[in-house]
Motif scaffolding. Structure first.
Motif, PDB file in Angstrom:
ATOM      1  N   PHE A   3       2.565  -7.277  -3.416  1.00 10.63           N
ATOM      2  CA  PHE A   3       2.337  -5.906  -2.980  1.00 10.63           C
ATOM      3  C   PHE A   3       2.950  -5.662  -1.598  1.00 10.63           C
ATOM      4  N   PRO A   4       3.649  -4.567  -1.391  1.00 16.39           N
ATOM      5  CA  PRO A   4       3.979  -4.151  -0.026  1.00 16.39           C
ATOM      6  C   PRO A   4       2.693  -3.807   0.730  1.00 16.39           C
ATOM      7  N   GLN A   5       2.649  -4.139   2.002  1.00 19.35           N
ATOM      8  CA  GLN A   5       1.455  -3.883   2.799  1.00 19.35           C
ATOM      9  C   GLN A   5       1.084  -2.415   2.813  1.00 19.35           C
ATOM     10  N   VAL A   6       2.086  -1.539   2.785  1.00 23.86           N
ATOM     11  CA  VAL A   6       1.803  -0.104   2.838  1.00 23.86           C
ATOM     12  C   VAL A   6       0.961   0.341   1.644  1.00 23.86           C
ATOM     13  N   LEU A   7       1.107  -0.335   0.509  1.00 27.33           N
ATOM     14  CA  LEU A   7       0.326   0.041  -0.672  1.00 27.33           C
ATOM     15  C   LEU A   7      -1.109  -0.488  -0.587  1.00 27.33           C
ATOM     16  N   THR A   8      -1.285  -1.702  -0.123  1.00 27.49           N
ATOM     17  CA  THR A   8      -2.658  -2.196   0.023  1.00 27.49           C
ATOM     18  C   THR A   8      -3.395  -1.425   1.109  1.00 27.49           C
ATOM     19  N   ASP A   9      -2.674  -0.990   2.145  1.00 27.31           N
ATOM     20  CA  ASP A   9      -3.291  -0.130   3.157  1.00 27.31           C
ATOM     21  C   ASP A   9      -3.732   1.198   2.543  1.00 27.31           C
ATOM     22  N   LEU A  10      -2.909   1.746   1.646  1.00 24.76           N
ATOM     23  CA  LEU A  10      -3.261   2.990   0.966  1.00 24.76           C
ATOM     24  C   LEU A  10      -4.526   2.812   0.144  1.00 24.76           C
ATOM     25  N   TRP A  11      -4.607   1.740  -0.617  1.00 26.14           N
ATOM     26  CA  TRP A  11      -5.786   1.472  -1.446  1.00 26.14           C
ATOM     27  C   TRP A  11      -7.051   1.453  -0.594  1.00 26.14           C
ATOM     28  N   THR A  12      -6.984   0.766   0.525  1.00 25.05           N
ATOM     29  CA  THR A  12      -8.138   0.678   1.421  1.00 25.05           C
ATOM     30  C   THR A  12      -8.510   2.048   1.975  1.00 25.05           C
ATOM     31  N   ALA A  13      -7.505   2.862   2.264  1.00 24.38           N
ATOM     32  CA  ALA A  13      -7.745   4.160   2.889  1.00 24.38           C
ATOM     33  C   ALA A  13      -8.350   5.190   1.936  1.00 24.38           C
ATOM     34  N   VAL A  14      -7.970   5.150   0.656  1.00 24.83           N
ATOM     35  CA  VAL A  14      -8.379   6.237  -0.250  1.00 24.83           C
ATOM     36  C   VAL A  14      -9.419   5.814  -1.276  1.00 24.83           C
ATOM     37  N   THR A  15      -9.810   4.524  -1.278  1.00 19.13           N
ATOM     38  CA  THR A  15     -10.868   4.087  -2.188  1.00 19.13           C
ATOM     39  C   THR A  15     -11.932   3.343  -1.384  1.00 19.13           C
ATOM     40  N   ASP A  16     -13.114   3.238  -1.969  1.00 19.64           N
ATOM     41  CA  ASP A  16     -14.151   2.396  -1.369  1.00 19.64           C
ATOM     42  C   ASP A  16     -14.474   1.218  -2.280  1.00 19.64           C
ATOM     43  N   TYR A  17     -13.492   0.839  -3.115  1.00 20.97           N
ATOM     44  CA  TYR A  17     -13.716  -0.253  -4.056  1.00 20.97           C
ATOM     45  C   TYR A  17     -13.771  -1.579  -3.302  1.00 20.97           C
ATOM     46  N   PRO A  18     -14.697  -2.485  -3.668  1.00 19.06           N
ATOM     47  CA  PRO A  18     -14.919  -3.698  -2.884  1.00 19.06           C
ATOM     48  C   PRO A  18     -13.944  -4.834  -3.168  1.00 19.06           C
TER      49      PRO A  18
END
Length: 207
Positions: A85-100
């Motif tokens: 994964f590019p870091q920008v995508l994992t950062d997006l996931w963290t920003a727009v979801t609250d999934y653990p």
């Protein structure tokens, strides 16, 4: 035609600026050096999908006539693991979801004008973690995204997605039929050789 979106649907217009969009396209180009785009086929019928596909992450979504829809840890043509994964995508996931837990797959779909590529109405149900949202990034040519209800057919709500837009399908929306009814080809020069790139992140296994 409905204007009501299901609970759990979120649209973030132009979430990524022009420079970030170019960064994501470069990440896709780099990924395809080791995980090239490939043709996928419908189960049983063997009908080819109109989009070309590859993946980021420890798991990648694939489909073919014999084994059908599934996630695999390696590219079906090269036998090599998918690019990280590019870091920008994992950062997006963290920003727009609250999934653990982090996403495990990112589908990279390339909609090409010569194929008149679209995406029929469907529900993503090949994952164990159906409680996790689906997070999608649009790059390149705009597309008409449509989402209905938990049963096929009936009224749908639509939104024209532009390059840099992000969509999240969580809650009730995670179980709703959705698709891309039209791509407005030729409106963006972002994607090399033209078209639209859609990045779709998913959590596959239960954390």
């Amino acid at each position: 035609m409905s204007t009501d979106f299901p609970q759990g649907f979120a649209h973030y217009p132009l979430y990524f600026d022009t420079a970030q969009q170019s960064e994501l396209i470069e990440a896709v180009k780099t990924a395809t050096e080791t995980a090239p785009f490939f043709q996928t086929y419908m189960p049983r019928t063997g009908t080819p999908l109109s989009v070309a596909m590859t993946n980021f992450g420890p798991l990648g979504w694939v489909t073919d006539k014999d084994k059908g829809y599934r996630y695999e840890p390696v590219h079906p043509r090269t036998g090599k693991p998918w690019p990280a994964f590019p870091q920008v995508l994992t950062d997006l996931w963290t920003a727009v979801t609250d999934y653990p837990a982090q996403p495990e797959a990112c589908l990279v779909n390339w909609y090409r004008e010569e194929k008149n590529a679209k995406m029929g109405q469907h529900v993503d149900f090949d994952e164990e973690a159906t409680d996790a949202p689906v997070v999608s990034v649009s790059l390149g040519d705009p597309a008409m995204f449509r989402i209905g209800g938990p049963k096929r057919g009936g009224a749908t709500a639509g939104v024209k997605l532009l390059s840099g837009d992000v969509v999240v399908l969580g809650g009730e929306a995670r179980q709703c039929y959705h698709g891309v009814s039209k791509v407005y080809y030729g409106e963006s020069a972002l994607v090399p050789n033209g078209g639209r790139i859609n990045l779709t992140m998913r959590r596959v296994t239960l954390p």
